[in-house]
Motif scaffolding. Structure first.
Motif, PDB file in Angstrom:
ATOM      1  N   TRP A 150       0.905  -1.108   0.008  1.00  0.00           N
ATOM      2  CA  TRP A 150       0.037   0.075  -0.080  1.00  0.00           C
ATOM      3  C   TRP A 150       0.741   1.301   0.129  1.00  0.00           C
ATOM      4  O   TRP A 150       0.532   2.329  -0.691  1.00  0.00           O
ATOM      5  CB  TRP A 150      -0.855   0.101   1.227  1.00  0.00           C
ATOM      6  CG  TRP A 150      -0.305  -0.144   2.529  1.00  0.00           C
ATOM      7  CD1 TRP A 150       0.153  -0.977   3.227  1.00  0.00           C
ATOM      8  CD2 TRP A 150       0.131   1.033   3.094  1.00  0.00           C
ATOM      9  NE1 TRP A 150       0.786  -0.780   4.140  1.00  0.00           N
ATOM     10  CE2 TRP A 150       0.530   0.859   4.353  1.00  0.00           C
ATOM     11  CE3 TRP A 150      -0.387   2.542   2.971  1.00  0.00           C
ATOM     12  CZ2 TRP A 150       0.829   1.647   5.474  1.00  0.00           C
ATOM     13  CZ3 TRP A 150      -0.004   3.528   3.958  1.00  0.00           C
ATOM     14  CH2 TRP A 150       0.874   3.121   5.422  1.00  0.00           C
ATOM     15  N   VAL A 151       2.049   1.129   0.632  1.00  0.00           N
ATOM     16  CA  VAL A 151       2.869   2.438   0.681  1.00  0.00           C
ATOM     17  C   VAL A 151       3.340   2.625  -0.857  1.00  0.00           C
ATOM     18  O   VAL A 151       3.568   3.704  -1.270  1.00  0.00           O
ATOM     19  CB  VAL A 151       4.123   2.031   1.672  1.00  0.00           C
ATOM     20  CG1 VAL A 151       5.039   3.102   1.401  1.00  0.00           C
ATOM     21  CG2 VAL A 151       3.500   2.073   2.952  1.00  0.00           C
ATOM     22  N   GLN A 152       3.667   1.381  -1.514  1.00  0.00           N
ATOM     23  CA  GLN A 152       4.214   1.642  -2.851  1.00  0.00           C
ATOM     24  C   GLN A 152       3.051   2.421  -3.773  1.00  0.00           C
ATOM     25  O   GLN A 152       3.265   3.253  -4.368  1.00  0.00           O
ATOM     26  CB  GLN A 152       4.665   0.500  -3.253  1.00  0.00           C
ATOM     27  CG  GLN A 152       6.018  -0.119  -2.751  1.00  0.00           C
ATOM     28  CD  GLN A 152       6.286  -1.522  -3.283  1.00  0.00           C
ATOM     29  OE1 GLN A 152       5.610  -2.262  -3.809  1.00  0.00           O
ATOM     30  NE2 GLN A 152       7.576  -1.904  -2.899  1.00  0.00           N
ATOM     31  N   PHE A 153       1.967   1.796  -3.448  1.00  0.00           N
ATOM     32  CA  PHE A 153       0.905   2.659  -4.230  1.00  0.00           C
ATOM     33  C   PHE A 153       0.515   3.987  -3.797  1.00  0.00           C
ATOM     34  O   PHE A 153       0.476   4.604  -4.991  1.00  0.00           O
ATOM     35  CB  PHE A 153      -0.641   1.805  -4.010  1.00  0.00           C
ATOM     36  CG  PHE A 153      -0.772   0.513  -4.780  1.00  0.00           C
ATOM     37  CD1 PHE A 153      -0.928  -0.714  -4.313  1.00  0.00           C
ATOM     38  CD2 PHE A 153      -0.696   0.516  -6.149  1.00  0.00           C
ATOM     39  CE1 PHE A 153      -1.162  -1.862  -4.936  1.00  0.00           C
ATOM     40  CE2 PHE A 153      -1.174  -0.631  -6.940  1.00  0.00           C
ATOM     41  CZ  PHE A 153      -1.254  -1.622  -6.504  1.00  0.00           C
ATOM     42  N   LEU A 154       0.683   4.203  -2.725  1.00  0.00           N
ATOM     43  CA  LEU A 154       0.679   5.643  -2.101  1.00  0.00           C
ATOM     44  C   LEU A 154       1.615   6.385  -2.876  1.00  0.00           C
ATOM     45  O   LEU A 154       1.149   7.541  -3.472  1.00  0.00           O
ATOM     46  CB  LEU A 154       0.610   5.875  -0.660  1.00  0.00           C
ATOM     47  CG  LEU A 154      -0.454   5.792  -0.109  1.00  0.00           C
ATOM     48  CD1 LEU A 154      -0.555   5.759   1.436  1.00  0.00           C
ATOM     49  CD2 LEU A 154      -1.186   7.294  -0.214  1.00  0.00           C
ATOM     50  N   CYS A 155       2.847   6.044  -2.809  1.00  0.00           N
ATOM     51  CA  CYS A 155       3.956   6.625  -3.253  1.00  0.00           C
ATOM     52  C   CYS A 155       3.852   7.147  -4.842  1.00  0.00           C
ATOM     53  O   CYS A 155       3.738   8.184  -5.352  1.00  0.00           O
ATOM     54  CB  CYS A 155       5.249   6.137  -3.278  1.00  0.00           C
ATOM     55  SG  CYS A 155       5.775   5.821  -1.571  1.00  0.00           S
ATOM     56  N   PHE A 156       3.099   5.962  -5.525  1.00  0.00           N
ATOM     57  CA  PHE A 156       2.848   5.943  -6.912  1.00  0.00           C
ATOM     58  C   PHE A 156       1.936   7.136  -7.335  1.00  0.00           C
ATOM     59  O   PHE A 156       1.843   7.958  -8.119  1.00  0.00           O
ATOM     60  CB  PHE A 156       2.479   4.721  -7.442  1.00  0.00           C
ATOM     61  CG  PHE A 156       1.972   4.900  -8.972  1.00  0.00           C
ATOM     62  CD1 PHE A 156       0.883   4.792  -9.331  1.00  0.00           C
ATOM     63  CD2 PHE A 156       3.076   4.831  -9.959  1.00  0.00           C
ATOM     64  CE1 PHE A 156       0.319   4.780 -10.653  1.00  0.00           C
ATOM     65  CE2 PHE A 156       2.627   4.902 -11.150  1.00  0.00           C
ATOM     66  CZ  PHE A 156       1.137   4.977 -11.593  1.00  0.00           C
ATOM     67  N   LEU A 157       0.777   7.100  -6.656  1.00  0.00           N
ATOM     68  CA  LEU A 157      -0.277   8.064  -6.546  1.00  0.00           C
ATOM     69  C   LEU A 157       0.197   9.519  -6.206  1.00  0.00           C
ATOM     70  O   LEU A 157      -0.123  10.426  -7.238  1.00  0.00           O
ATOM     71  CB  LEU A 157      -1.342   7.699  -5.706  1.00  0.00           C
ATOM     72  CG  LEU A 157      -2.303   6.800  -6.248  1.00  0.00           C
ATOM     73  CD1 LEU A 157      -3.289   6.362  -5.283  1.00  0.00           C
ATOM     74  CD2 LEU A 157      -3.054   7.142  -7.526  1.00  0.00           C
ATOM     75  N   ALA A 160       2.163  10.759  -9.237  1.00  0.00           N
ATOM     76  CA  ALA A 160       1.323  10.884 -10.337  1.00  0.00           C
ATOM     77  C   ALA A 160       0.738  12.409 -10.261  1.00  0.00           C
ATOM     78  O   ALA A 160       0.529  13.227 -11.039  1.00  0.00           O
ATOM     79  CB  ALA A 160       0.424   9.841 -10.422  1.00  0.00           C
ATOM     80  N   VAL A 161      -0.077  12.526  -8.950  1.00  0.00           N
ATOM     81  CA  VAL A 161      -0.717  13.880  -8.782  1.00  0.00           C
ATOM     82  C   VAL A 161       0.307  14.984  -8.715  1.00  0.00           C
ATOM     83  O   VAL A 161      -0.099  15.991  -9.566  1.00  0.00           O
ATOM     84  CB  VAL A 161      -1.170  13.886  -7.367  1.00  0.00           C
ATOM     85  CG1 VAL A 161      -1.588  15.074  -6.893  1.00  0.00           C
ATOM     86  CG2 VAL A 161      -2.559  12.592  -7.310  1.00  0.00           C
ATOM     87  N   PHE A 162       1.684  14.636  -8.351  1.00  0.00           N
ATOM     88  CA  PHE A 162       2.604  15.820  -8.321  1.00  0.00           C
ATOM     89  C   PHE A 162       2.832  16.341  -9.778  1.00  0.00           C
ATOM     90  O   PHE A 162       2.891  17.297 -10.235  1.00  0.00           O
ATOM     91  CB  PHE A 162       3.888  15.318  -7.734  1.00  0.00           C
ATOM     92  CG  PHE A 162       5.106  16.294  -7.933  1.00  0.00           C
ATOM     93  CD1 PHE A 162       6.080  16.015  -8.647  1.00  0.00           C
ATOM     94  CD2 PHE A 162       5.103  17.651  -7.030  1.00  0.00           C
ATOM     95  CE1 PHE A 162       7.162  16.790  -8.537  1.00  0.00           C
ATOM     96  CE2 PHE A 162       6.175  18.420  -7.246  1.00  0.00           C
ATOM     97  CZ  PHE A 162       7.110  18.017  -8.207  1.00  0.00           C
ATOM     98  N   LEU A 163       3.155  15.049 -10.732  1.00  0.00           N
ATOM     99  CA  LEU A 163       3.405  15.213 -12.167  1.00  0.00           C
ATOM    100  C   LEU A 163       2.159  16.183 -12.809  1.00  0.00           C
ATOM    101  O   LEU A 163       2.492  17.118 -13.636  1.00  0.00           O
ATOM    102  CB  LEU A 163       3.558  13.931 -12.713  1.00  0.00           C
ATOM    103  CG  LEU A 163       4.884  13.481 -12.471  1.00  0.00           C
ATOM    104  CD1 LEU A 163       5.240  12.069 -13.034  1.00  0.00           C
ATOM    105  CD2 LEU A 163       6.176  14.324 -13.091  1.00  0.00           C
ATOM    106  N   TYR A 164       0.995  15.640 -12.302  1.00  0.00           N
ATOM    107  CA  TYR A 164       0.031  16.425 -12.890  1.00  0.00           C
ATOM    108  C   TYR A 164      -0.149  17.824 -12.645  1.00  0.00           C
ATOM    109  O   TYR A 164      -0.588  18.701 -13.638  1.00  0.00           O
ATOM    110  CB  TYR A 164      -1.412  15.641 -12.679  1.00  0.00           C
ATOM    111  CG  TYR A 164      -2.740  16.461 -13.039  1.00  0.00           C
ATOM    112  CD1 TYR A 164      -3.538  16.887 -12.395  1.00  0.00           C
ATOM    113  CD2 TYR A 164      -2.926  16.221 -14.444  1.00  0.00           C
ATOM    114  CE1 TYR A 164      -4.505  17.708 -12.843  1.00  0.00           C
ATOM    115  CE2 TYR A 164      -4.244  16.896 -14.939  1.00  0.00           C
ATOM    116  CZ  TYR A 164      -4.919  17.404 -14.353  1.00  0.00           C
ATOM    117  OH  TYR A 164      -5.996  18.031 -14.514  1.00  0.00           O
TER     118      TYR A 164
END
Lengths: 180, 90
Positions: A150-157, A160-164
């Protein structure tokens, strides 16, 4: 089996045939050579055997354990379909219970499985761990994770949000056109 | 066909009779001594072993390596020599 010196020439001869080793008569001068060949052949066999057997046995063992437990836990909806659990559900469950359970070793254990069962079977842990062999078929059943999923998913999200955010806050619209 | 040594040619040219084991191609002083210590003091004794191993190349090479520590080339030379001799005289 390990003491060839006690075997008769016929026994050695038949052993050689078993292993498919071409050979001549087992006489004094050839005995040593054939004993060596048999040792090598047996060592090779031993090496080749354990891996496939072990995997199957473990998976079987886990499945059996799980099936036995199924009727007693009716409250858990996941019981009814162990192999058809979709990922989001699983992640949510992980999120829920990662708080209460610390340590990645535990998280790897209940990653696909019921935490309730695990609280009872902690010492035996590895047995119930990746019972969802069906679901985990695409990836390794018991890959140890240093960071919970879940930590990995959070980081990914987050990335992604940051890049957007960065992308949308850019002044010129040129890049957008180029991408299109 | 790989070239054969003079030793090889000499050996396969005639029946081996009482030739010493060092007359075999691939078997020099050192290997010859080791074979003699193990009881293979004449070429025909090694021939006997060669025949008992059914003239099989792999078996004979393994045996030679185990008995006197011959390297791959020496094994090959000895095997080739005995094989050709057998083809001619056996």
């Amino acid at each position: 089996m390990s003491s060839f010196s006690n075997m008769s020439a016929e026994e050695i001869s038949s052993l050689l045939d078993e292993h498919g080793i071409k050979h001549g008569p087992v006489v004094d001068s050839t005995r040593n050579l054939y004993e060596k060949k048999l040792k090598e052949a047996m060592a090779k066999r031993k090496q080749a055997k354990p891996s496939p057997d072990k995997t199957f046995y473990r998976e079987e063992e886990e499945e059996v354990t799980y099936v036995y437990r199924t009727p007693t836990k009716s409250e858990n909806f996941m019981e009814s379909r162990p192999y058809m659990r979709s990922k989001p559900e699983w992640t949510a469950e992980e999120l829920e219970h990662s708080a209460s359970y610390s340590g990645y070793s535990r998280s790897s254990e209940y990653r696909g499985r019921d935490y309730d069962e695990l609280s009872h079977k902690m010492p035996v842990g590895a047995k119930t761990a990746p019972i969802r062999s069906g679901q985990d078929a695409p990836k390794a059943p018991k890959s140890p994770r240093l960071i919970p999923l879940w930590v990995q998913f959070l980081c990914f999200l987050a990335v992604a949000v940051f890049l957007y955010f960065v992308f949308s806050s850019m002044e010129s619209s040129e890049p957008l056109k180029v991408i299109e | 066909m790989s070239s054969t040594s003079q030793k090889h040619k000499d050996f396969v040219a005639e029946p081996m009779g009482e030739k010493p084991v060092m007359a075999l191609a691939g078997i020099g002083e050192v290997l010859g001594k080791r074979l003699e210590e193990k009881g293979f003091d004449k070429a025909y004794v090694v021939l006997g072993q060669f025949l008992v191993l059914k003239k099989d190349e792999e078996l004979f090479r393994d045996w030679l390596k185990d008995t006197c520590g011959a390297n791959a080339k020496q094994q090959g030379d000895c095997y080739g020599c005995l094989k050709e001799w057998c083809d001619a005289f056996l």
